[in-house]
Write a protein that holds these residues in place. Structure first.
Motif, mmCIF file in Angstrom:
data_model
loop_
_atom_site.group_PDB
_atom_site.id
_atom_site.type_symbol
_atom_site.label_atom_id
_atom_site.label_comp_id
_atom_site.label_asym_id
_atom_site.label_seq_id
_atom_site.Cartn_x
_atom_site.Cartn_y
_atom_site.Cartn_z
ATOM 1 N N ALA A 1 38.226 43.840 54.049
ATOM 2 C CA ALA A 1 38.475 45.061 53.269
ATOM 3 C C ALA A 1 39.492 44.806 52.167
ATOM 4 O O ALA A 1 39.335 45.281 51.024
ATOM 5 N N LEU A 2 40.559 44.047 52.488
ATOM 6 C CA LEU A 2 41.531 43.692 51.456
ATOM 7 C C LEU A 2 40.877 42.856 50.356
ATOM 8 O O LEU A 2 41.133 43.060 49.161
ATOM 9 N N GLY A 3 40.036 41.916 50.760
ATOM 10 C CA GLY A 3 39.339 41.094 49.773
ATOM 11 C C GLY A 3 38.410 41.906 48.897
ATOM 12 O O GLY A 3 38.306 41.670 47.681
ATOM 13 N N LEU A 4 37.731 42.881 49.505
ATOM 14 C CA LEU A 4 36.833 43.746 48.735
ATOM 15 C C LEU A 4 37.625 44.575 47.729
ATOM 16 O O LEU A 4 37.212 44.729 46.569
ATOM 17 N N ALA A 5 38.783 45.123 48.157
ATOM 18 C CA ALA A 5 39.613 45.904 47.245
ATOM 19 C C ALA A 5 40.099 45.052 46.076
ATOM 20 O O ALA A 5 40.109 45.504 44.921
ATOM 21 N N LEU A 6 40.500 43.835 46.351
ATOM 22 C CA LEU A 6 40.948 42.940 45.284
ATOM 23 C C LEU A 6 39.800 42.586 44.345
ATOM 24 O O LEU A 6 39.997 42.465 43.125
ATOM 25 N N SER A 7 38.615 42.410 44.900
ATOM 26 C CA SER A 7 37.452 42.111 44.059
ATOM 27 C C SER A 7 37.148 43.272 43.125
ATOM 28 O O SER A 7 36.844 43.075 41.933
ATOM 29 N N VAL A 8 37.233 44.496 43.654
ATOM 30 C CA VAL A 8 37.011 45.689 42.821
ATOM 31 C C VAL A 8 38.063 45.752 41.711
ATOM 32 O O VAL A 8 37.761 46.080 40.560
ATOM 33 N N ARG A 9 39.315 45.426 42.066
ATOM 34 C CA ARG A 9 40.374 45.416 41.049
ATOM 35 C C ARG A 9 40.073 44.408 39.944
ATOM 36 O O ARG A 9 40.223 44.699 38.754
ATOM 37 N N GLY A 10 39.676 43.208 40.343
ATOM 38 C CA GLY A 10 39.356 42.196 39.341
ATOM 39 C C GLY A 10 38.210 42.611 38.445
ATOM 40 O O GLY A 10 38.252 42.400 37.222
ATOM 41 N N LEU A 11 37.163 43.194 39.056
ATOM 42 C CA LEU A 11 36.025 43.658 38.251
ATOM 43 C C LEU A 11 36.444 44.789 37.316
ATOM 44 O O LEU A 11 35.994 44.860 36.159
ATOM 45 N N GLY A 12 37.324 45.683 37.815
ATOM 46 C CA GLY A 12 37.784 46.776 36.965
ATOM 47 C C GLY A 12 38.554 46.275 35.767
ATOM 48 O O GLY A 12 38.364 46.754 34.630
ATOM 49 N N ARG B 1 46.232 38.036 33.634
ATOM 50 C CA ARG B 1 46.864 37.629 34.887
ATOM 51 C C ARG B 1 46.344 38.467 36.067
ATOM 52 O O ARG B 1 46.277 37.983 37.192
ATOM 53 N N GLY B 2 45.973 39.722 35.818
ATOM 54 C CA GLY B 2 45.449 40.565 36.891
ATOM 55 C C GLY B 2 44.105 40.072 37.397
ATOM 56 O O GLY B 2 43.855 40.063 38.608
ATOM 57 N N ILE B 3 43.229 39.660 36.487
ATOM 58 C CA ILE B 3 41.923 39.118 36.905
ATOM 59 C C ILE B 3 42.104 37.840 37.698
ATOM 60 O O ILE B 3 41.515 37.663 38.778
ATOM 61 N N LEU B 4 42.963 36.934 37.191
ATOM 62 C CA LEU B 4 43.203 35.661 37.869
ATOM 63 C C LEU B 4 43.832 35.893 39.247
ATOM 64 O O LEU B 4 43.424 35.283 40.246
ATOM 65 N N PHE B 5 44.818 36.791 39.299
ATOM 66 C CA PHE B 5 45.501 37.087 40.560
ATOM 67 C C PHE B 5 44.527 37.679 41.585
ATOM 68 O O PHE B 5 44.500 37.278 42.749
ATOM 69 N N SER B 6 43.713 38.639 41.141
ATOM 70 C CA SER B 6 42.780 39.310 42.061
ATOM 71 C C SER B 6 41.745 38.335 42.604
ATOM 72 O O SER B 6 41.439 38.344 43.807
ATOM 73 N N ILE B 7 41.198 37.475 41.755
ATOM 74 C CA ILE B 7 40.181 36.519 42.202
ATOM 75 C C ILE B 7 40.767 35.546 43.216
ATOM 76 O O ILE B 7 40.174 35.272 44.273
ATOM 77 N N GLU C 1 40.883 49.501 30.371
ATOM 78 C CA GLU C 1 41.744 50.644 30.065
ATOM 79 C C GLU C 1 41.929 51.542 31.286
ATOM 80 O O GLU C 1 43.045 51.957 31.620
ATOM 81 N N THR C 2 40.841 51.826 31.957
ATOM 82 C CA THR C 2 40.939 52.670 33.155
ATOM 83 C C THR C 2 41.736 51.979 34.260
ATOM 84 O O THR C 2 42.575 52.599 34.925
ATOM 85 N N ALA C 3 41.484 50.675 34.467
ATOM 86 C CA ALA C 3 42.162 49.940 35.534
ATOM 87 C C ALA C 3 43.658 49.861 35.291
ATOM 88 O O ALA C 3 44.465 50.020 36.211
ATOM 89 N N VAL C 4 44.068 49.614 34.052
ATOM 90 C CA VAL C 4 45.490 49.515 33.738
ATOM 91 C C VAL C 4 46.188 50.845 33.965
ATOM 92 O O VAL C 4 47.307 50.907 34.480
ATOM 93 N N GLN C 5 45.541 51.936 33.613
ATOM 94 C CA GLN C 5 46.141 53.253 33.821
ATOM 95 C C GLN C 5 46.322 53.568 35.300
ATOM 96 O O GLN C 5 47.257 54.262 35.697
ATOM 97 N N LEU C 6 45.449 53.029 36.141
ATOM 98 C CA LEU C 6 45.530 53.325 37.566
ATOM 99 C C LEU C 6 46.675 52.600 38.263
ATOM 100 O O LEU C 6 47.171 53.062 39.281
#
Length: 425
Positions: A170-181, A129-135, A187-192
């Motif tokens: 900038a918001l879109g870029l941050a969301l894109s980084v989240r989706g890629l993470g 759901r995080g990947i779908l939401f971020s994209i 594992e790293t992204a979920v911990q963050l």
């Protein structure tokens, strides 16, 4: 330590609710006095409300999930957040007077809600759901940034638009980084972020930052639009939309200064609507106002970007032609006079021919002799109206002062139109 984290979470939750509530109230207050379109204000207010509700639902998430909690805290929460950003985009399109993108936005939201609903209960893992939401969210905010960059009707200056576009990009870029993470380093992204459990401090900081950045950027855009509107009202005639006398004087002084410094030239055309008092007396002052608007529109259509027109006073107008010499100024005046003379104006079913007397001149030594131009216009009136008179300057004698400008009549007979007169209403 747990108590300290709980205090931070509670405080940030209150800040999110306060930021969203103030944003909602602020947009409503801007909409009701008429400073902002009601529809735009309501969309921005609704966006804030939906985002706050979505964030509060996300904070209810826990490891112990019932079917109702699954659909409310996971599916509905994410859908509300997406719909909130979609409302922001719809409001931005209304604010910038862009073609509606509602169909495209609704399609994106519907596709997101449908695909998210395919994640079965009780799967609450954040990755899918995080990947779908971020994209999806990145797509919407990037589209808002693109809308700001392609706005071109001049209602808002380009610099504020670029600043707002940068915020959303900038918001879109941050969301894109989240989706890629989440896609490649889950594992790293979920911990963050840990948004799968209530009380996610990184998630709350992100929500606060996004709400404040979005509302402040859009508020700045509205203020920039209002300031530009005030500036337009201060420099333009409210009836015809042309430059007013003050702005025209400033443009004329600026053109003369540039001509003196750079050695270039510019032309001027002055015209006065013929028998305007007769139109007012016969048809009324509303008809006179309509004639002024009609004539100004015809002149703008003929000039396009080749000149600046202003209302000099009453039914008299002045046109500045950058880079024009005396011959081209005269040719422009003749073309404008012919275009106006072949137009028949309609008022309450009655056809009224339009005409004007014109005078033309070009700068000499970086200066326009307005008195000579005015005398030429009076000569055009005396010569029978509906004609053009050019101000001609004799070549100065050797070792002698330049003589005063002489006015030369150049009246133009306008032949009847070949396919019938154009009609303006």
């Amino acid at each position: 330590m747990q108590s300290e984290a709980s205090i931070i979470t509670t405080t940030l939750t209150q800040v999110v609710a306060l930021a969203g509530g103030l944003g909602c109230l602020g947009w409503l207050l801007l909409g009701f006095p008429g400073k902002l379109s009601h529809a735009t204000a309501l969309r921005f207010a609704l966006a804030n409300l939906l985002l706050v509700v979505g964030v509060l639902l996300v904070l209810r998430r826990s490891d112990d999930v019932t079917p109702l909690a699954f659909w409310m805290d996971y599916w509905a929460a994410d859908v509300l957040l997406i719909v909130g950003i979609a409302c922001f985009r719809d409001g931005v399109n209304g604010l910038l007077r862009l073609p509606s993108s509602r169909r495209e936005t609704l399609l994106v939201v519907a596709a997101f809600a449908l695909v998210l609903a395919l994640i079965p209960y009780p799967d609450v893992t954040i990755r899918k759901r995080g990947i779908l939401f971020s994209i999806t969210l990145a797509l919407l905010v990037f589209r808002i940034a693109g809308d700001c960059l392609r706005q071109g009707d001049g209602q808002i200056a380009r610099l504020p638009l670029r600043i707002v576009a940068t915020v959303f990009a900038a918001l879109g870029l941050a969301l894109s980084v989240r989706g890629l993470g989440l896609a490649f380093w889950p594992e790293t992204a979920v911990q963050l972020e840990s948004t799968s459990v209530g009380g996610s401090i990184p998630f709350l900081w992100t929500a606060v930052t996004a709400l404040l950045a979005t509302n402040n950027a859009l508020a700045g855009l509205v203020v920039a639009g209002l300031l530009q509107k005030i500036q337009h009202l201060a420099t333009h005639d409210t009836l015809t939309g042309c430059l007013n006398r003050r702005a025209l004087d400033e443009r004329l002084r600026g053109a003369e200064e540039r001509s003196r410094r750079g050695g270039g030239t510019f032309g001027v055309v002055m015209f006065d609507i013929d028998h305007f008092k007769r139109i007012n007396d016969r048809h009324g002052h509303l008809a006179g106002d309509a004639v002024l608007q009609c004539v100004a529109g015809i002149m703008r259509d003929q000039l396009r970007d080749r000149g600046v027109i202003g209302r000099w006073g009453g039914e008299e107008f002045l046109i500045l032609l950058d880079g024009a010499d005396a011959e081209s100024a005269l040719a422009t005046a003749q073309r404008l006079q012919s275009a106006l003379a072949t137009t028949v104006w309609q008022w309450k079913g009655e056809s009224v021919p339009l005409a004007a007397s014109f005078a033309s001149d070009a700068a000499v030594a970086g200066r326009i002799d307005l008195q000579a131009l005015d005398r030429a216009l009076y000569r055009a009136k005396a010569a029978g109206r509906n004609c053009v008179v050019a101000v001609e300057r004799a070549a100065p004698a050797v070792a002698a002062m330049s003589p005063a400008p002489a006015v030369t009549e150049c009246c133009i007979e306008v032949p009847p139109p070949a396919e019938g007169p154009k009609t303006a209403s």
